[in-house]
Motif scaffolding. Structure first.
Motif, PDB file in Angstrom:
ATOM      1  N   LEU A 177      -4.392  18.340  13.097  1.00 54.90           N
ATOM      2  CA  LEU A 177      -3.017  17.851  13.158  1.00 54.90           C
ATOM      3  C   LEU A 177      -2.505  17.452  11.778  1.00 54.90           C
ATOM      4  N   LYS A 178      -3.385  16.876  10.961  1.00 57.53           N
ATOM      5  CA  LYS A 178      -2.984  16.523   9.608  1.00 57.53           C
ATOM      6  C   LYS A 178      -2.604  17.768   8.810  1.00 57.53           C
ATOM      7  N   LEU A 179      -3.406  18.832   8.960  1.00 56.14           N
ATOM      8  CA  LEU A 179      -3.110  20.081   8.254  1.00 56.14           C
ATOM      9  C   LEU A 179      -1.788  20.680   8.708  1.00 56.14           C
ATOM     10  N   ALA A 180      -1.446  20.421   9.981  1.00 54.98           N
ATOM     11  CA  ALA A 180      -0.168  20.888  10.509  1.00 54.98           C
ATOM     12  C   ALA A 180       0.959  19.895  10.228  1.00 54.98           C
ATOM     13  N   HIS A 181       0.623  18.835   9.492  1.00 63.34           N
ATOM     14  CA  HIS A 181       1.569  17.780   9.122  1.00 63.34           C
ATOM     15  C   HIS A 181       2.146  17.084  10.352  1.00 63.34           C
ATOM     16  N   MET A 183      -6.870   7.883  -0.552  1.00 61.88           N
ATOM     17  CA  MET A 183      -5.654   7.224  -0.106  1.00 61.88           C
ATOM     18  C   MET A 183      -4.377   7.833  -0.676  1.00 61.88           C
ATOM     19  N   VAL A 184      -4.501   8.602  -1.728  1.00 59.79           N
ATOM     20  CA  VAL A 184      -3.301   9.225  -2.302  1.00 59.79           C
ATOM     21  C   VAL A 184      -2.849  10.417  -1.468  1.00 59.79           C
ATOM     22  N   SER A 185      -3.674  10.835  -0.518  1.00 56.31           N
ATOM     23  CA  SER A 185      -3.345  11.994   0.305  1.00 56.31           C
ATOM     24  C   SER A 185      -3.046  11.571   1.734  1.00 56.31           C
ATOM     25  N   LEU A 187       0.823  -1.215   0.000  1.00 58.63           N
ATOM     26  CA  LEU A 187       0.000   0.000   0.000  1.00 58.63           C
ATOM     27  C   LEU A 187       0.853   1.260   0.000  1.00 58.63           C
ATOM     28  N   THR A 188       2.036   1.194   0.601  1.00 58.09           N
ATOM     29  CA  THR A 188       2.938   2.346   0.574  1.00 58.09           C
ATOM     30  C   THR A 188       3.376   2.633  -0.862  1.00 58.09           C
ATOM     31  N   ILE A 189       3.632   1.577  -1.628  1.00 58.51           N
ATOM     32  CA  ILE A 189       4.010   1.751  -3.030  1.00 58.51           C
ATOM     33  C   ILE A 189       2.849   2.319  -3.839  1.00 58.51           C
ATOM     34  N   VAL A 190       1.652   1.792  -3.600  1.00 59.27           N
ATOM     35  CA  VAL A 190       0.488   2.187  -4.396  1.00 59.27           C
ATOM     36  C   VAL A 190       0.036   3.606  -4.073  1.00 59.27           C
ATOM     37  N   PHE A 191      -0.095   3.908  -2.772  1.00 55.52           N
ATOM     38  CA  PHE A 191      -0.672   5.198  -2.377  1.00 55.52           C
ATOM     39  C   PHE A 191       0.336   6.162  -1.758  1.00 55.52           C
ATOM     40  N   GLY A 192       1.344   5.641  -1.094  1.00 56.27           N
ATOM     41  CA  GLY A 192       2.348   6.508  -0.481  1.00 56.27           C
ATOM     42  C   GLY A 192       1.884   7.234   0.756  1.00 56.27           C
ATOM     43  N   SER A 193       0.721   6.861   1.299  1.00 55.21           N
ATOM     44  CA  SER A 193       0.176   7.596   2.442  1.00 55.21           C
ATOM     45  C   SER A 193      -0.079   6.714   3.657  1.00 55.21           C
ATOM     46  N   ILE A 194      -0.360   5.450   3.431  1.00 52.77           N
ATOM     47  CA  ILE A 194      -0.744   4.559   4.514  1.00 52.77           C
ATOM     48  C   ILE A 194      -0.261   3.157   4.176  1.00 52.77           C
ATOM     49  N   SER A 195       0.204   2.427   5.175  1.00 55.33           N
ATOM     50  CA  SER A 195       0.674   1.066   4.940  1.00 55.33           C
ATOM     51  C   SER A 195      -0.442   0.071   5.222  1.00 55.33           C
ATOM     52  N   SER A 196      -0.250  -1.155   4.792  1.00 52.41           N
ATOM     53  CA  SER A 196      -1.225  -2.209   5.069  1.00 52.41           C
ATOM     54  C   SER A 196      -1.367  -2.427   6.573  1.00 52.41           C
ATOM     55  N   GLY A 197      -0.256  -2.292   7.300  1.00 55.25           N
ATOM     56  CA  GLY A 197      -0.312  -2.453   8.747  1.00 55.25           C
ATOM     57  C   GLY A 197      -1.112  -1.359   9.418  1.00 55.25           C
ATOM     58  N   ASP A 198      -0.918  -0.120   8.968  1.00 56.60           N
ATOM     59  CA  ASP A 198      -1.707   0.996   9.505  1.00 56.60           C
ATOM     60  C   ASP A 198      -3.195   0.775   9.242  1.00 56.60           C
ATOM     61  N   LEU A 199      -3.505   0.364   8.030  1.00 57.59           N
ATOM     62  CA  LEU A 199      -4.900   0.103   7.660  1.00 57.59           C
ATOM     63  C   LEU A 199      -5.510  -0.964   8.565  1.00 57.59           C
ATOM     64  N   ALA A 200      -4.763  -2.034   8.795  1.00 55.14           N
ATOM     65  CA  ALA A 200      -5.271  -3.136   9.606  1.00 55.14           C
ATOM     66  C   ALA A 200      -5.535  -2.688  11.040  1.00 55.14           C
TER      67      ALA A 200
END
Length: 322
Positions: A173-177, A220-222, A23-36
């Motif tokens: 917090l996301k907006l503040a990165h 997911m791209v963001s 998922l990091t390769i596909v979207f670059g924002s979230i990993s499969s582990g984070d999703l789980a």
């Protein structure tokens, strides 16, 4: 989801980074582990709120939560410390520097095993980092317990406001990165509990679920939007699928729940394999570690979790939230 965590960690524990994680390769924002883990907390919020609603007794609720979390966690901690630890370090220096008090205190607080250094030379010289989420899970249980004891759960809009505040804080917090994992997991837990509280007001239908799935995938791209969308739009799709009649899931649900034990043992099993099989591929690590961790999960269920769960009291008829 437990297997998805194991899958996500397979390339990361070899490389020391997520560059080869799907998922990091596909979207670059979230990993499969984070999703789980996000889905773990989403489903947990729904089920734990249901547990309080059906039996709003503080002692019984706390007893259930302790019996579900602590026995398997404590046994896994001991296995990591007493069996895996000496195999992952020099046993003489390991036991010479072992601090029993620190270990026991950490286990009581649901922390990853507090032990001497292990797996030196690997990208992650750690015994069981995955365990960090268990304490966050239990804290969410205590949040429900506290709100229930104060009578706040008799007013369903309290939890809606709490969820809105959590989501707004996460967005800010996301907006503040800034990434704050504790808030992220609490947000998913609150969202799941909200879906339970308003289950009679939220019609779960196929077309909206499909639309929500599409919008979630686009988000997911963001990095800023992905988890916010997953906690709301994605949650709708997940609960739609969970409540939709399915022959496959009906058969699957006849099996015991081995997921907790699998999750508890996956990281140390993977670390041990990486340390013993230089050059192993992510797919090879996933296949071998999944088989071993699954066996550990089965053993944990039958030897530890199932006997502990028998100590729970019989459930009483469901009472709707006011």
């Amino acid at each position: 989801m437990a297997l998805l965590v194991l899958y996500a960690h397979s390339p990361e524990l070899i490389d020391g980074n997520r560059s080869r994680e799907f998922l990091t390769i596909v979207f670059g924002s979230i990993s499969s582990g984070d999703l789980a883990v996000d889905v773990f907390f989403l489903l947990s919020g729904y089920l734990i709120m249901q547990s309080w609603d059906e039996q709003p007794d503080a002692w019984i609720f706390l007893k259930k939560r302790v019996l579900r979390i602590y026995p398997a966690f404590l046994v896994a901690s001991v296995v990591c410390a007493v069996i895996v630890g000496p195999l992952a370090a020099d046993p003489f220096s390991y036991f010479a520097s072992f601090n029993i008090s620190a270990f026991l205190a950490g286990a009581f607080l649901l922390k990853p095993p507090v032990i001497p250094p292990v797996f030196q030379g690997l990208p992650y010289a750690e015994m069981n980092t995955s365990m960090w989420t268990i304490a966050r899970e239990f804290e969410c249980y205590l949040l429900v317990l506290g709100a229930g004891m104060l009578g706040l759960l008799r007013k369903r809009h309290f939890w809606l406001i709490l969820t809105a505040v959590a989501l707004a804080s996460a967005i800010a917090l996301k907006l503040a990165h800034v990434r704050l994992n504790d808030l992220r997991l609490a947000t998913f837990f609150c969202s799941g509990a909200c879906f339970y509280i308003y289950r009679s007001k939220i019609p779960l239908r196929g077309l909206p679920a499909l639309a929500c799935l599409g919008l979630t995938c686009l988000s997911m791209v963001s990095w800023r939007a992905s988890e916010i969308a997953l906690a709301t739009l994605g949650a709708y799709t997940i609960f739609y699928l969970a409540t939709k009649p399915s022959v496959f899931f009906n058969k699957f649900n006849r099996f015991p729940d081995f997921s907790y034990g699998l999750y508890l043992y996956a990281w140390p099993v993977q670390q041990f394999i990486v340390s013993r099989v230089p050059g192993i591929t992510p797919s090879g690590l996933f296949a071998t570690s999944a088989a071993v961790a699954f066996c550990a999960g089965i053993l944990s269920w039958y030897a530890i979790e199932k006997p502990a769960l028998k100590l729970k009291r019989v459930r009483i008829p469901t009472k709707e939230l006011a």
